[in-house]
Design an enzyme around this catalytic site. Structure first.
Site, mmCIF file in Angstrom:
data_model
loop_
_atom_site.group_PDB
_atom_site.id
_atom_site.type_symbol
_atom_site.label_atom_id
_atom_site.label_comp_id
_atom_site.label_asym_id
_atom_site.label_seq_id
_atom_site.Cartn_x
_atom_site.Cartn_y
_atom_site.Cartn_z
ATOM 1 N N LYS A 175 -28.723 2.687 -11.149
ATOM 2 C CA LYS A 175 -28.832 1.686 -12.205
ATOM 3 C C LYS A 175 -27.737 1.895 -13.244
ATOM 4 O O LYS A 175 -27.243 3.010 -13.398
ATOM 5 C CB LYS A 175 -30.196 1.820 -12.911
ATOM 6 C CG LYS A 175 -31.389 1.380 -12.083
ATOM 7 C CD LYS A 175 -32.676 1.510 -12.879
ATOM 8 C CE LYS A 175 -33.873 1.064 -12.062
ATOM 9 N NZ LYS A 175 -33.876 -0.375 -11.756
ATOM 10 N N ARG A 199 -41.594 -0.855 -3.560
ATOM 11 C CA ARG A 199 -42.249 -1.422 -2.373
ATOM 12 C C ARG A 199 -42.287 -0.421 -1.228
ATOM 13 O O ARG A 199 -43.186 -0.469 -0.381
ATOM 14 C CB ARG A 199 -41.551 -2.728 -1.978
ATOM 15 C CG ARG A 199 -40.083 -2.560 -1.677
ATOM 16 C CD ARG A 199 -39.310 -3.854 -1.733
ATOM 17 N NE ARG A 199 -38.939 -4.256 -3.099
ATOM 18 C CZ ARG A 199 -38.314 -5.379 -3.414
ATOM 19 N NH1 ARG A 199 -37.981 -6.228 -2.455
ATOM 20 N NH2 ARG A 199 -38.011 -5.654 -4.662
HETATM 21 N N1 BES Z 1 -38.666 -0.241 -11.494
HETATM 22 C C1 BES Z 1 -37.793 -1.286 -11.142
HETATM 23 C C2 BES Z 1 -38.242 -2.631 -11.701
HETATM 24 C C3 BES Z 1 -37.978 -2.869 -13.161
HETATM 25 C C4 BES Z 1 -36.720 -3.217 -13.605
HETATM 26 C C5 BES Z 1 -39.000 -2.826 -14.055
HETATM 27 C C6 BES Z 1 -36.499 -3.456 -14.941
HETATM 28 C C7 BES Z 1 -38.794 -3.092 -15.390
HETATM 29 C C8 BES Z 1 -37.529 -3.408 -15.829
HETATM 30 C C9 BES Z 1 -37.716 -1.430 -9.626
HETATM 31 O O1 BES Z 1 -37.828 -0.263 -8.915
HETATM 32 C C10 BES Z 1 -36.372 -1.995 -9.329
HETATM 33 O O2 BES Z 1 -35.410 -1.329 -9.572
HETATM 34 N N2 BES Z 1 -36.344 -3.223 -8.808
HETATM 35 C C11 BES Z 1 -35.114 -3.874 -8.503
HETATM 36 C C12 BES Z 1 -35.284 -4.557 -7.176
HETATM 37 C C13 BES Z 1 -34.011 -5.132 -6.642
HETATM 38 C C14 BES Z 1 -33.069 -4.021 -6.238
HETATM 39 C C15 BES Z 1 -34.342 -5.999 -5.446
HETATM 40 C C16 BES Z 1 -34.834 -4.892 -9.606
HETATM 41 O O3 BES Z 1 -35.768 -5.559 -10.056
HETATM 42 O O4 BES Z 1 -33.701 -4.964 -10.038
HETATM 43 MN MN MN Z 2 -35.960 0.702 -8.680
#
Ligand code: BES
Ligand code: MN
Ligand code: ZN
Length: 497
Positions: free
Chosen positions: A279, A353
């Protein structure tokens, strides 16, 4: 905070602080009018002088009101009578608690639960009073060496109710305290940093909770156990981290043996760096909150135990970190889930997931009545619904309706999104049974589509709490949502209560 139920006269009750409602414009509530008569028009005079006019959010502290037996009267603005609904009521209660907590009184009595609230009966008014006051006074300062708390804090709050509401009020208070404590547990765990709140820490907390009741059995599986069960998806997330992953199970047996349990599955990523699909660093600290689904399961079970709900509930928490490392999963890796389905990991940041799918397959062994998973799953959900409603997706409309209704009652709302088959092809992979991402469009829905492939054997709903589990900015911190929704859902399923 210690709560009690009382039936007193506002003008003659001895108290450090008497809490009274005032509506727009300068309209005294019944209790405030009685108080006004005892003090020979003191409140009406203050209002006439322009000290306050009853707008929502206003408060006015009156010291040593002449003729009354209390040390202080706290007037709380409630806004327009016709707009005074459950949500406005909770806000009034919360601001009253904050002022009462810092005014020097160690004990207070509130007459707010006697106000007319448009969509709320006396049970819910009393319950919400306990929940909202305790919630307003919560401060995440365990890790501060100097606490910035008022010199004399509010320790006891009496909730005044009419004589014929006493019994309902006692039940409402017991429920309210149980829920408030459950919410508080979820907030405390959520706010703890990733270096303290590890998967092992969550397991320890679960075990601690297990000691609180004979009806609660807690077990913790380590990675060797997961390997035996073939949980290749969960393990593929854990493999980049030195912190050992845990699969935590809590079995609460308040119902009859043989009653099918509600299984709650909570995402427990104690820190989500994204893994190799790392990230951006801005606000990455907030990914300590990626275990708020797990925290809500623990908080809800804590509340169930405290209320002694006559129902069976199982909590399943897959807990792990998601970090990059020499052994970490790489984009393109293909793993095999416990269900036997293979998954192409195109993005290691879509880890939630991956851990949930194995936990969902595992959940089938409890012969569930329904399964609800709770997860900070997608940033897309924050974009779609903001911080007001959790995303709700389900393979069963009746179950979805029940969850929506529970959220409405509890003031902890969700919003139903479609789980149509039209979205499924976005998960197609050339090399495995499915990919773990579905492209830019409808990210919350394709995440749920992914999970739906592992929940075919039972009625299932998914709550995406990415937007509601914590607040950013000045008020940064975990909210404890959706413990109230889940607890209400469970209460509603107890027919004999
Ligand atoms: N934990 C995150 C989701 C999240 C992101 C929660 C920002 C709260 C704020 C999750 O594991 C994630 O990183 N999801 C990705 C999925 C994507 C790679 C398909 C996302 O939402 O960017
Ligand atoms: Mn994630
Ligand atoms: Zn995550």
């Amino acid at each position: 905070m210690k709560f009690t139920i009382k039936h007193e006269n506002p003008g003659t009750v001895k108290s450090g602080c008497v809490i009274l409602g005032v509506f727009e414009r300068r309209k005294l509530s019944d209790a405030a009018s009685r108080f006004d008569r005892t003090t020979r028009g003191l409140l009406s005079k203050l209002l006439k002088d322009g000290e306050m006019d009853g707008k929502a959010g206003q408060t006015l502290l009156v010291h040593y009101p002449r003729g009354a037996k209390c040390e202080r009267a706290l007037l709380v603005g409630c806004g327009k009578t016709k707009d005074f609904n459950a949500s406005a009521y909770r806000k009034a209660v919360a601001s009253a608690a904050q002022v009462a907590n810092s005014c020097g009184a160690s004990e207070a009595i509130s007459f707010l639960a006697e106000l007319d609230v448009s969509d709320c009966d006396s049970y819910h008014k009393v319950r919400a009073q306990a929940e909202a006051s305790q919630g307003a006074l919560y401060t995440p300062d365990e890790l501060k060496s100097k606490k910035s708390r008022p010199a004399r804090q509010l320790r006891r709050l009496a909730i005044n109710v009419a004589a014929d509401d006493q019994q309902t009020a006692q039940q409402a208070l017991a429920d309210g305290e149980a829920i408030a404590d459950g919410v508080e547990m979820a907030r405390t765990l959520g706010n703890l940093p990733g270096n303290i709140c590890t998967p092992t820490y969550l397991a320890t907390q679960a075990r601690e909770l297990g000691k609180s009741s004979k009806q609660l059995k807690v077990s913790v599986m380590d990675t060797a156990g997961m390997k035996k069960l073939g949980m290749g998806a969960l393990l593929s997330v854990a493999i980049g981290s030195d912190e050992p992953a845990k699969l935590i199970t809590l079995e609460y047996s308040g119902g009859q043996t043989g009653d099918k349990p509600v299984v709650l599955v909570g995402k427990g990523v104690t820190f989500d760096s994204g893994g190799i699909s790392i990230k951006p660093s801005a606000a990455m600290d907030e990914m300590k909150y990626d275990m708020c689904g797990a925290a809500s399961v623990l908080g809800t079970i804590k509340a169930c135990v405290a209320m002694g709900l006559p129902i069976n509930v199982v909590g399943v928490i897959p807990a792990t970190e998601n970090l990059p490392g020499g052994r970490a999963s790489k984009p393109g890796d293909i793993v095999t889930s416990m269900s036997g389905q293979s998954i192409e990991v195109l993005n290691t940041d879509a880890e939630g997931r991956l851990i949930l799918c194995d936990a969902l397959t595992y959940s089938d062994r409890f012969n569930p009545g329904v399964v609800v998973d709770i997860a900070t799953l997608t940033g897309a959900c924050v974009i779609a619904l903001g911080s007001h409603a959790a995303g709700l997706l389900s393979n069963n409309d009746a179950l979805a309706e029940d969850l929506l209704a529970a959220g409405k009652t509890a003031g902890d709302r969700a919003w139903h999104l479609p789980l149509w088959d039209n979205y499924q092809p976005q998960l197609d992979s050339n090399f495995a049974d499915m990919a773990n991402i579905g492209g830019r469009e409808a990210g919350t829905i394709t995440a749920a589509c992914f999970l739906s492939r592992f929940t075919k054997k039972y009625r299932w709903a998914h709550l995406d709490i990415a937007g509601v589990a914590w607040k950013g900015g000045k008020e940064k911190g975990a909210t404890g949502r959706p413990v109230s929704l889940l607890t209400q859902f469970l209460i509603n399923r107890c027919s004999d209560r």
